[in-house]
Design a protein around this motif. Structure first.
Motif, PDB file in Angstrom:
ATOM      1  N   UNK A 163      17.817 -23.903  16.264  1.00  0.00           N
ATOM      2  CA  UNK A 163      16.806 -24.842  15.792  1.00  0.00           C
ATOM      3  C   UNK A 163      15.507 -24.151  15.384  1.00  0.00           C
ATOM      4  N   UNK A 164      15.236 -22.990  15.961  1.00  0.00           N
ATOM      5  CA  UNK A 164      14.053 -22.233  15.531  1.00  0.00           C
ATOM      6  C   UNK A 164      14.104 -21.972  14.032  1.00  0.00           C
ATOM      7  N   UNK A 165      15.294 -21.640  13.537  1.00  0.00           N
ATOM      8  CA  UNK A 165      15.413 -21.304  12.121  1.00  0.00           C
ATOM      9  C   UNK A 165      15.594 -22.532  11.238  1.00  0.00           C
ATOM     10  N   UNK A 166      15.937 -23.665  11.806  1.00  0.00           N
ATOM     11  CA  UNK A 166      15.860 -24.912  11.049  1.00  0.00           C
ATOM     12  C   UNK A 166      14.400 -25.193  10.687  1.00  0.00           C
ATOM     13  N   UNK A 167      13.524 -25.040  11.673  1.00  0.00           N
ATOM     14  CA  UNK A 167      12.096 -25.308  11.427  1.00  0.00           C
ATOM     15  C   UNK A 167      11.509 -24.310  10.437  1.00  0.00           C
ATOM     16  N   UNK A 168      11.903 -23.049  10.541  1.00  0.00           N
ATOM     17  CA  UNK A 168      11.401 -22.043   9.604  1.00  0.00           C
ATOM     18  C   UNK A 168      11.921 -22.303   8.195  1.00  0.00           C
ATOM     19  N   UNK A 169      13.182 -22.664   8.092  1.00  0.00           N
ATOM     20  CA  UNK A 169      13.747 -22.967   6.780  1.00  0.00           C
ATOM     21  C   UNK A 169      13.008 -24.135   6.138  1.00  0.00           C
ATOM     22  N   UNK A 170      12.721 -25.163   6.894  1.00  0.00           N
ATOM     23  CA  UNK A 170      12.018 -26.323   6.338  1.00  0.00           C
ATOM     24  C   UNK A 170      10.619 -25.950   5.858  1.00  0.00           C
ATOM     25  N   UNK A 171       9.969 -25.018   6.542  1.00  0.00           N
ATOM     26  CA  UNK A 171       8.675 -24.542   6.035  1.00  0.00           C
ATOM     27  C   UNK A 171       8.846 -23.868   4.682  1.00  0.00           C
ATOM     28  N   UNK A 172       9.778 -22.931   4.586  1.00  0.00           N
ATOM     29  CA  UNK A 172       9.956 -22.192   3.331  1.00  0.00           C
ATOM     30  C   UNK A 172      10.353 -23.119   2.183  1.00  0.00           C
TER      31      UNK A 172
ATOM     32  N   UNK B 217       0.835  -1.208   0.000  1.00  0.00           N
ATOM     33  CA  UNK B 217       0.000   0.000   0.000  1.00  0.00           C
ATOM     34  C   UNK B 217       0.868   1.255   0.000  1.00  0.00           C
ATOM     35  N   UNK B 218       1.980   1.221   0.701  1.00  0.00           N
ATOM     36  CA  UNK B 218       2.832   2.400   0.848  1.00  0.00           C
ATOM     37  C   UNK B 218       4.020   2.427  -0.115  1.00  0.00           C
ATOM     38  N   UNK B 219       4.419   1.249  -0.595  1.00  0.00           N
ATOM     39  CA  UNK B 219       5.518   1.169  -1.565  1.00  0.00           C
ATOM     40  C   UNK B 219       5.249  -0.057  -2.433  1.00  0.00           C
ATOM     41  N   UNK B 220       4.932   0.180  -3.678  1.00  0.00           N
ATOM     42  CA  UNK B 220       4.446  -0.889  -4.546  1.00  0.00           C
ATOM     43  C   UNK B 220       5.495  -1.982  -4.746  1.00  0.00           C
ATOM     44  N   UNK B 221       5.075  -3.228  -4.520  1.00  0.00           N
ATOM     45  CA  UNK B 221       5.941  -4.363  -4.805  1.00  0.00           C
ATOM     46  C   UNK B 221       5.845  -4.727  -6.279  1.00  0.00           C
ATOM     47  N   UNK B 222       6.985  -4.933  -6.920  1.00  0.00           N
ATOM     48  CA  UNK B 222       6.994  -5.331  -8.322  1.00  0.00           C
ATOM     49  C   UNK B 222       6.695  -6.828  -8.435  1.00  0.00           C
ATOM     50  N   UNK B 223       6.308  -7.252  -9.641  1.00  0.00           N
ATOM     51  CA  UNK B 223       6.071  -8.665  -9.884  1.00  0.00           C
ATOM     52  C   UNK B 223       7.273  -9.537  -9.567  1.00  0.00           C
ATOM     53  N   UNK B 224       8.485  -9.167 -10.019  1.00  0.00           N
ATOM     54  CA  UNK B 224       9.666  -9.970  -9.680  1.00  0.00           C
ATOM     55  C   UNK B 224       9.943 -10.027  -8.176  1.00  0.00           C
ATOM     56  N   UNK B 225       9.660  -8.955  -7.449  1.00  0.00           N
ATOM     57  CA  UNK B 225       9.860  -8.988  -5.995  1.00  0.00           C
ATOM     58  C   UNK B 225       8.929 -10.004  -5.349  1.00  0.00           C
ATOM     59  N   UNK B 226       7.668  -9.984  -5.750  1.00  0.00           N
ATOM     60  CA  UNK B 226       6.700 -10.935  -5.192  1.00  0.00           C
ATOM     61  C   UNK B 226       7.114 -12.362  -5.531  1.00  0.00           C
ATOM     62  N   UNK B 227       7.461 -12.602  -6.780  1.00  0.00           N
ATOM     63  CA  UNK B 227       7.827 -13.953  -7.213  1.00  0.00           C
ATOM     64  C   UNK B 227       9.058 -14.467  -6.471  1.00  0.00           C
TER      65      UNK B 227
ATOM     66  N   UNK C 166       4.762 -21.134  -4.091  1.00  0.00           N
ATOM     67  CA  UNK C 166       4.041 -20.004  -4.667  1.00  0.00           C
ATOM     68  C   UNK C 166       4.059 -18.857  -3.672  1.00  0.00           C
ATOM     69  N   UNK C 167       4.393 -17.657  -4.155  1.00  0.00           N
ATOM     70  CA  UNK C 167       4.449 -16.490  -3.291  1.00  0.00           C
ATOM     71  C   UNK C 167       3.086 -16.118  -2.724  1.00  0.00           C
ATOM     72  N   UNK C 168       2.006 -16.733  -3.217  1.00  0.00           N
ATOM     73  CA  UNK C 168       0.675 -16.459  -2.678  1.00  0.00           C
ATOM     74  C   UNK C 168       0.571 -16.826  -1.202  1.00  0.00           C
ATOM     75  N   UNK C 169       1.462 -17.673  -0.708  1.00  0.00           N
ATOM     76  CA  UNK C 169       1.466 -17.985   0.710  1.00  0.00           C
ATOM     77  C   UNK C 169       1.844 -16.782   1.558  1.00  0.00           C
TER      78      UNK C 169
ATOM     79  N   UNK D 223      13.800 -15.669  -1.203  1.00  0.00           N
ATOM     80  CA  UNK D 223      14.353 -14.702  -0.256  1.00  0.00           C
ATOM     81  C   UNK D 223      14.070 -15.122   1.184  1.00  0.00           C
ATOM     82  N   UNK D 224      12.895 -15.698   1.419  1.00  0.00           N
ATOM     83  CA  UNK D 224      12.570 -16.173   2.766  1.00  0.00           C
ATOM     84  C   UNK D 224      13.463 -17.342   3.160  1.00  0.00           C
ATOM     85  N   UNK D 225      13.781 -18.209   2.206  1.00  0.00           N
ATOM     86  CA  UNK D 225      14.728 -19.287   2.484  1.00  0.00           C
ATOM     87  C   UNK D 225      16.099 -18.722   2.829  1.00  0.00           C
ATOM     88  N   UNK D 226      16.537 -17.719   2.073  1.00  0.00           N
ATOM     89  CA  UNK D 226      17.831 -17.108   2.354  1.00  0.00           C
ATOM     90  C   UNK D 226      17.863 -16.435   3.712  1.00  0.00           C
ATOM     91  N   UNK D 227      16.794 -15.707   4.053  1.00  0.00           N
ATOM     92  CA  UNK D 227      16.747 -15.037   5.354  1.00  0.00           C
ATOM     93  C   UNK D 227      16.746 -16.050   6.488  1.00  0.00           C
TER      94      UNK D 227
END
Length: 319
Positions: free
Chosen positions: A299-308, A253-263, A313-316, A268-272
């Motif tokens: 281990x918190x981030x092991x579980x998060x990584x496995x989710x990502x 709403x405040x800064x438009x996300x581009x299509x490539x950013x969304x995709x 699909x970025x719709x999640x 990026x979530x896996x990398x983070x």
């Protein structure tokens, strides 16, 4: 935030004599976070945070961080303002460490952010990214792909002591990210460490954004990915799609996300997730003697990584 270096009353008084901030009334260490020594200081004129820079902070980077904070504060972002001494210097030495006195911001951090607080974060992150478009200084993100390889090498021999198969999991993920890291996304100055304990609220309103000491030049969408990891999982590391979609909706709403950013968000979530898995793993395997704060559990981030890794699909993550 944390306390690694102790400051006695006499040393503090001598330090404060160089400022127009009055004399100390109270001085207390803050036992949170993992990077620097931090104290809550109240003087006869106001309240401040005194930070002594430790560990990963490169002294050559400190002017960048302080200038970034000043720039954001000047652009109506609730960032702490570095206090300059009587000579106009913001960066000083104290107890053998680089140090800075910064303004105190009111509000409290939240452990379990609500969807509305995630929405406020998305809006604030967009405002920050817009404000930093006028910030000309550049600092490479030394905790991106190249840095992750360095950390993986440093922890590989002992990683399986934390979890059997962890070294192979990290190696496989690095192979994936090397092949799939997105090129050419919009970039600029980002926070890169915007966890809930680095955001202060009064109700659902953000009154402070703090701890800019991983600030760098990188993809804006990577900053969003860091926030999705930090804000959009519950206490059992279960993903909360409502929080994620409110965060990205208000950002957009405040800064438009581009299509490539969304995709690119799933990658990026896996990398983070890998970034924080690796830094936590390194700290877990190399604890600092006599530190007030315990290292965070990797281990918190092991579980998060496995989710990502299961997301296709970025719709999640977005509306």
């Amino acid at each position: 935030m944390a306390v690694y270096t102790q400051v006695d009353d006499r040393t503090l008084a001598e330090f404060l004599s160089g400022y127009d901030v009055g004399s100390a009334i109270s001085f207390k260490g803050i036992a949170e976070g993992v990077e620097n020594s931090n104290y809550l200081l109240e003087t006869t004129s106001a309240r401040f945070i005194l930070t002594l820079y430790e560990k990963r902070a490169d002294p050559e980077d400190l002017p960048y961080f302080l200038n970034m904070m000043e720039h954001l504060a000047e652009h109506d972002i609730p960032s702490p303002l570095p206090i300059r001494d009587k000579r106009g210097d913001a960066l000083k030495m104290l107890a053998g460490r680089p140090a800075c006195l910064i303004s105190f911001l009111s509000g409290v951090s939240v452990n379990y952010p609500s969807p509305d607080q995630c929405a406020a974060l998305g809006a604030m992150l967009a405002r920050m990214h817009t404000a930093t478009e006028g910030f000309a200084e550049v600092r490479e993100n030394n905790l991106s792909l190249e840095g992750w390889h360095t950390l993986a090498e440093a922890t590989h021999a002992r990683a399986d002591k934390v979890m059997p198969g962890l070294a192979a999991l990290i190696d496989d993920e690095l192979t994936y990210l090397d092949a799939n890291w997105p090129p050419g996304l919009p970039k600029g100055t980002i926070h890169a460490d915007l966890f809930p304990d680095n955001v202060l609220f009064t109700g659902d309103e953000i009154t402070g954004v703090i701890d800019f000491y991983f600030g760098c030049t990188d993809y804006f969408a990577y900053d969003i990915a860091v926030c999705i990891n930090a804000w959009c999982f519950d206490g059992q590391q279960r993903f909360d799609a409502v929080r994620a979609k409110r965060l990205t909706e208000l950002y957009d709403t405040h800064k438009r996300l581009s299509g490539p950013e969304v995709a690119a968000l799933p990658t990026l979530c896996r990398g983070a997730a890998l970034r924080f898995l690796l830094t936590r793993l390194y700290d877990w395997l190399n604890p600092v003697k006599d530190a007030v704060v315990k290292p965070h559990d990797p281990m918190e981030y092991v579980r998060k990584l496995k989710f990502h890794q299961q997301v296709r699909d970025a719709a999640d993550y977005v509306v």
